[in-house]
Design a protein around this motif. Structure first.
Motif, PDB file in Angstrom:
ATOM      1  N   THR A  77      -9.427 -19.238   7.059  1.00 44.02           N
ATOM      2  CA  THR A  77      -8.186 -19.847   7.561  1.00 44.02           C
ATOM      3  C   THR A  77      -6.975 -18.916   7.440  1.00 44.02           C
ATOM      4  OG1 THR A  77      -7.738 -20.869   5.405  1.00 44.02           O
ATOM      5  CG2 THR A  77      -9.002 -22.170   7.014  1.00 44.02           C
ATOM      6  N   TYR A  78      -7.163 -17.739   6.853  1.00 46.78           N
ATOM      7  CA  TYR A  78      -6.026 -16.823   6.653  1.00 46.78           C
ATOM      8  C   TYR A  78      -5.480 -16.342   8.000  1.00 46.78           C
ATOM      9  CZ  TYR A  78      -3.365 -12.665   5.380  1.00 46.78           C
ATOM     10  OH  TYR A  78      -2.375 -11.717   5.252  1.00 46.78           O
ATOM     11  N   ILE A  79      -4.161 -16.453   8.168  1.00 43.42           N
ATOM     12  CA  ILE A  79      -3.496 -15.945   9.370  1.00 43.42           C
ATOM     13  C   ILE A  79      -3.076 -14.499   9.124  1.00 43.42           C
ATOM     14  CG2 ILE A  79      -1.600 -16.247  11.013  1.00 43.42           C
ATOM     15  CD1 ILE A  79      -3.635 -18.532  11.041  1.00 43.42           C
ATOM     16  N   VAL A  80      -3.658 -13.599   9.877  1.00 47.34           N
ATOM     17  CA  VAL A  80      -3.374 -12.168   9.706  1.00 47.34           C
ATOM     18  C   VAL A  80      -1.946 -11.866  10.159  1.00 47.34           C
ATOM     19  CG1 VAL A  80      -4.104  -9.823  10.313  1.00 47.34           C
ATOM     20  CG2 VAL A  80      -5.810 -11.645  10.060  1.00 47.34           C
ATOM     21  N   GLU A  81      -1.233 -11.070   9.369  1.00 42.38           N
ATOM     22  CA  GLU A  81       0.153 -10.709   9.670  1.00 42.38           C
ATOM     23  C   GLU A  81       0.228  -9.276  10.181  1.00 42.38           C
ATOM     24  OE1 GLU A  81       2.441 -11.433   6.162  1.00 42.38           O
ATOM     25  OE2 GLU A  81       2.210 -13.620   6.280  1.00 42.38           O
ATOM     26  N   ASP A  82       1.296  -8.998  10.907  1.00 46.53           N
ATOM     27  CA  ASP A  82       1.504  -7.647  11.434  1.00 46.53           C
ATOM     28  C   ASP A  82       1.545  -6.643  10.285  1.00 46.53           C
ATOM     29  OD1 ASP A  82       2.176  -5.873  13.720  1.00 46.53           O
ATOM     30  OD2 ASP A  82       4.004  -5.542  12.558  1.00 46.53           O
ATOM     31  N   GLY A  83       0.752  -5.572  10.393  1.00 44.43           N
ATOM     32  CA  GLY A  83       0.734  -4.531   9.378  1.00 44.43           C
ATOM     33  C   GLY A  83      -0.291  -4.722   8.284  1.00 44.43           C
ATOM     34  N   ASP A  84      -0.994  -5.851   8.276  1.00 48.00           N
ATOM     35  CA  ASP A  84      -2.035  -6.057   7.263  1.00 48.00           C
ATOM     36  C   ASP A  84      -3.099  -4.968   7.355  1.00 48.00           C
ATOM     37  OD1 ASP A  84      -0.866  -8.298   6.222  1.00 48.00           O
ATOM     38  OD2 ASP A  84      -2.368  -9.726   6.962  1.00 48.00           O
ATOM     39  N   ILE A  85      -3.589  -4.538   6.182  1.00 48.73           N
ATOM     40  CA  ILE A  85      -4.694  -3.586   6.109  1.00 48.73           C
ATOM     41  C   ILE A  85      -5.928  -4.386   5.699  1.00 48.73           C
ATOM     42  CG2 ILE A  85      -5.570  -1.495   5.005  1.00 48.73           C
ATOM     43  CD1 ILE A  85      -2.552  -0.839   4.392  1.00 48.73           C
ATOM     44  N   PHE A 101       0.827  -1.208   0.000  1.00 47.95           N
ATOM     45  CA  PHE A 101       0.000   0.000   0.000  1.00 47.95           C
ATOM     46  C   PHE A 101       0.862   1.259   0.000  1.00 47.95           C
ATOM     47  CE2 PHE A 101      -2.427   3.356   2.124  1.00 47.95           C
ATOM     48  CZ  PHE A 101      -3.602   3.359   1.374  1.00 47.95           C
ATOM     49  N   ILE A 102       1.917   1.256   0.812  1.00 48.13           N
ATOM     50  CA  ILE A 102       2.798   2.427   0.893  1.00 48.13           C
ATOM     51  C   ILE A 102       3.533   2.644  -0.434  1.00 48.13           C
ATOM     52  CG2 ILE A 102       4.872   3.360   2.018  1.00 48.13           C
ATOM     53  CD1 ILE A 102       2.270   3.470   3.703  1.00 48.13           C
ATOM     54  N   THR A 103       3.963   1.562  -1.052  1.00 52.46           N
ATOM     55  CA  THR A 103       4.711   1.653  -2.316  1.00 52.46           C
ATOM     56  C   THR A 103       3.810   2.063  -3.474  1.00 52.46           C
ATOM     57  OG1 THR A 103       6.235  -0.055  -1.557  1.00 52.46           O
ATOM     58  CG2 THR A 103       6.203   0.402  -3.924  1.00 52.46           C
ATOM     59  N   ILE A 104       2.628   1.451  -3.556  1.00 49.84           N
ATOM     60  CA  ILE A 104       1.736   1.677  -4.696  1.00 49.84           C
ATOM     61  C   ILE A 104       0.909   2.940  -4.519  1.00 49.84           C
ATOM     62  CG2 ILE A 104      -0.173   0.683  -6.024  1.00 49.84           C
ATOM     63  CD1 ILE A 104       0.990  -2.094  -5.267  1.00 49.84           C
ATOM     64  N   GLY A 105       0.458   3.214  -3.276  1.00 53.26           N
ATOM     65  CA  GLY A 105      -0.101   4.521  -2.973  1.00 53.26           C
ATOM     66  C   GLY A 105      -1.591   4.645  -2.763  1.00 53.26           C
ATOM     67  N   SER A 106      -2.385   3.613  -3.114  1.00 51.73           N
ATOM     68  CA  SER A 106      -3.827   3.708  -2.890  1.00 51.73           C
ATOM     69  C   SER A 106      -4.461   2.328  -2.975  1.00 51.73           C
ATOM     70  CB  SER A 106      -4.497   4.626  -3.905  1.00 51.73           C
ATOM     71  OG  SER A 106      -4.550   4.001  -5.183  1.00 51.73           O
ATOM     72  N   GLU A 107      -5.668   2.227  -2.435  1.00 53.71           N
ATOM     73  CA  GLU A 107      -6.381   0.952  -2.486  1.00 53.71           C
ATOM     74  C   GLU A 107      -6.718   0.571  -3.929  1.00 53.71           C
ATOM     75  OE1 GLU A 107     -10.580  -1.012  -0.862  1.00 53.71           O
ATOM     76  OE2 GLU A 107      -9.702   0.730   0.173  1.00 53.71           O
ATOM     77  N   LEU A 108      -7.148   1.545  -4.709  1.00 51.13           N
ATOM     78  CA  LEU A 108      -7.508   1.278  -6.105  1.00 51.13           C
ATOM     79  C   LEU A 108      -6.301   0.779  -6.903  1.00 51.13           C
ATOM     80  CD1 LEU A 108      -9.580   1.360  -8.390  1.00 51.13           C
ATOM     81  CD2 LEU A 108      -8.957   3.767  -8.784  1.00 51.13           C
ATOM     82  N   ALA A 109      -5.143   1.436  -6.672  1.00 53.88           N
ATOM     83  CA  ALA A 109      -3.923   1.018  -7.375  1.00 53.88           C
ATOM     84  C   ALA A 109      -3.512  -0.391  -6.952  1.00 53.88           C
ATOM     85  CB  ALA A 109      -2.803   2.017  -7.102  1.00 53.88           C
ATOM     86  N   CYS A 110      -3.667  -0.695  -5.676  1.00 50.09           N
ATOM     87  CA  CYS A 110      -3.353  -2.053  -5.204  1.00 50.09           C
ATOM     88  C   CYS A 110      -4.260  -3.077  -5.885  1.00 50.09           C
ATOM     89  CB  CYS A 110      -3.525  -2.150  -3.684  1.00 50.09           C
ATOM     90  SG  CYS A 110      -2.181  -1.393  -2.738  1.00 50.09           S
ATOM     91  N   LYS A 111      -5.533  -2.728  -6.002  1.00 49.02           N
ATOM     92  CA  LYS A 111      -6.494  -3.631  -6.644  1.00 49.02           C
ATOM     93  C   LYS A 111      -6.132  -3.842  -8.108  1.00 49.02           C
ATOM     94  CE  LYS A 111     -11.481  -4.377  -6.940  1.00 49.02           C
ATOM     95  NZ  LYS A 111     -12.818  -3.827  -6.587  1.00 49.02           N
ATOM     96  N   ASN A 112      -5.799  -2.761  -8.791  1.00 51.41           N
ATOM     97  CA  ASN A 112      -5.466  -2.841 -10.218  1.00 51.41           C
ATOM     98  C   ASN A 112      -4.190  -3.629 -10.471  1.00 51.41           C
ATOM     99  OD1 ASN A 112      -7.738  -1.370 -10.892  1.00 51.41           O
ATOM    100  ND2 ASN A 112      -6.658   0.603 -10.939  1.00 51.41           N
ATOM    101  N   GLN A 113      -3.283  -3.613  -9.489  1.00 54.08           N
ATOM    102  CA  GLN A 113      -2.007  -4.319  -9.662  1.00 54.08           C
ATOM    103  C   GLN A 113      -1.997  -5.703  -9.002  1.00 54.08           C
ATOM    104  OE1 GLN A 113       1.596  -1.997  -9.038  1.00 54.08           O
ATOM    105  NE2 GLN A 113       0.534  -0.071  -9.489  1.00 54.08           N
ATOM    106  N   GLY A 114      -3.170  -6.154  -8.606  1.00 52.82           N
ATOM    107  CA  GLY A 114      -3.268  -7.498  -8.032  1.00 52.82           C
ATOM    108  C   GLY A 114      -2.698  -7.615  -6.629  1.00 52.82           C
ATOM    109  N   LYS A 115      -2.630  -6.507  -5.914  1.00 55.74           N
ATOM    110  CA  LYS A 115      -2.071  -6.516  -4.564  1.00 55.74           C
ATOM    111  C   LYS A 115      -3.151  -6.411  -3.478  1.00 55.74           C
ATOM    112  CE  LYS A 115       2.250  -6.794  -5.771  1.00 55.74           C
ATOM    113  NZ  LYS A 115       3.030  -8.017  -5.456  1.00 55.74           N
TER     114      LYS A 115
END
Length: 365
Positions: free
Chosen positions: A350-358, A329-343
């Motif tokens: 069952t997902y284990i949440v990691e430190d810093g997850d948004i 998120f910090i590198t790409i800059g926005s939620e929309l950009a993360c979505k568009n780039q598959g991030k």
């Protein structure tokens, strides 16, 4: 989450001064030994620079930090396990905490004599360790006696429990702390109800003079050397200086004084983050235009567990979690950009949440 760190140490080492650096509750300090009659409880915000970075990418009205509860336990003395000073009551307070911050006196002061007559923080570690070991030994011996009665009644589990307890007793008899034993879950269950003192995770704070705030001194160096190889964290903090700086009105003034001392941030900030980790806690974020919020979770939480931290309805009706990694998120800059780039990832129960997850939780109740 109801988890608590206890600040301990011998009397007149600067525990309450340290407590006042960060607590929302200011406690009275004194130059007299055993002047405190009760433990002080305070809640402190856990400083997290990531919050400000998130706000740069997602403008928001407010930031809400995680907190940690700190218990300032009045000074102990040699013989505390027998009630010396104000010992027994406050050892009981410590029993109710989840981790220990041991403050060590690493400064000279003619106006504040050390209760043992000289400054020797390594000796002070040994004194406090011994006091806690004696209390743990009492608890273990009492449970052995209870199990012996059960063994006579044919309880096989009690027989196994006695074997584990005898091993722990021998460890304490050798003046060793239980946390160094590496007990398995199967072994620990036999003492889980005892709230043993020397099993609690611990970190050490060397309380130094102002001039030693950045690099420490001969006393703090001796502590680092003595604890070498133990895996214990040792921090150097000039508590008196930092308590005075914390009273300044503006952030600009506080940062100027810290810079003059060679520090980029208050030492107590590092201590609070370390205390948070000591409690086995991690942070996840929710972000939006109204607030960016840090949430506290135990390491190993699943996505529904994390959802429950926000609200029980979210856990009960959990469907999925939309997850962005902080660095993405910090590198790409926005939620929309993360979505568009598959991030922006869709994760299930069952997902284990990691430190810093948004996280953005999808739910239905």
């Amino acid at each position: 989450m109801g988890l608590q760190c206890g600040i301990v140490g011998l009397t007149n080492v600067g525990k309450t001064t340290l407590f006042n650096c960060f607590s929302n509750t200011k406690a009275e300090t004194s130059d007299y030994a055993f002047s405190a009659s009760k433990s002080n409880v305070g809640t402190a915000f856990v400083p997290d620079p990531r919050m400000h970075e998130l706000r740069k990418r997602q403008p928001s009205e407010k930031l809400i930090h995680t907190t940690v509860e700190i218990l300032d336990i009045p000074g102990l003395a040699k013989g505390a396990n027998q009630g010396e000073g104000v010992g027994n009551k406050f050892l009981a307070d410590l029993r109710n905490t989840d981790a220990i911050i041991h403050v060590l006196r690493c400064f000279d002061s003619a106006n504040l004599p050390h209760i043992e007559g000289s400054i020797d923080p390594v000796r002070d570690i040994e004194i406090l360790d011994f006091e806690l070991q004696v209390k743990d030994l009492e608890s273990v011996e009492k449970k052995i006696q209870r199990y012996e009665k059960l063994v006579k009644a044919g309880d096989k589990e009690a027989k196994k429990g006695i074997e584990v307890l005898q091993t722990i007793k021998a460890h304490l008899d050798n003046l060793q702390n239980i946390r160094t034993m590496g007990l398995t879950d199967d072994e620990y269950k036999f003492v889980a109800d005892l709230s043993l003192l020397t099993v609690k995770p611990i970190m050490y704070v060397c309380n130094v003079d102002d001039a030693s705030a950045k690099n420490g001194n001969k006393y703090s160096d001796a502590v680092v050397k003595a604890l070498e190889g133990s895996g214990a964290l040792v921090l150097v903090i000039a508590a008196l200086m930092e308590s005075e700086i914390s009273e300044l009105e503006s952030e600009e003034e506080r940062m100027e004084f810290l810079s003059d001392a060679g520090l980029s941030e208050p030492g107590v900030n590092r201590m609070l983050r370390a205390a948070y980790a000591l409690l086995n806690l991690q942070t996840f974020f929710t972000i939006g235009p109204k607030e960016i919020r840090a949430w506290t979770m135990k390491k190993g939480y699943t996505a529904p567990n994390a959802a429950g931290v926000i609200h029980s309805d979210l856990e009960r009706g959990f469907i999925r979690a939309e997850v962005m990694k902080y660095n993405d998120f910090i590198t790409i800059g926005s939620e929309l950009a993360c979505k568009n780039q598959g991030k922006l990832h869709i994760e299930g129960k069952t997902y284990i949440v990691e430190d810093g997850d948004i996280l953005n939780i999808r739910f239905n109740v």
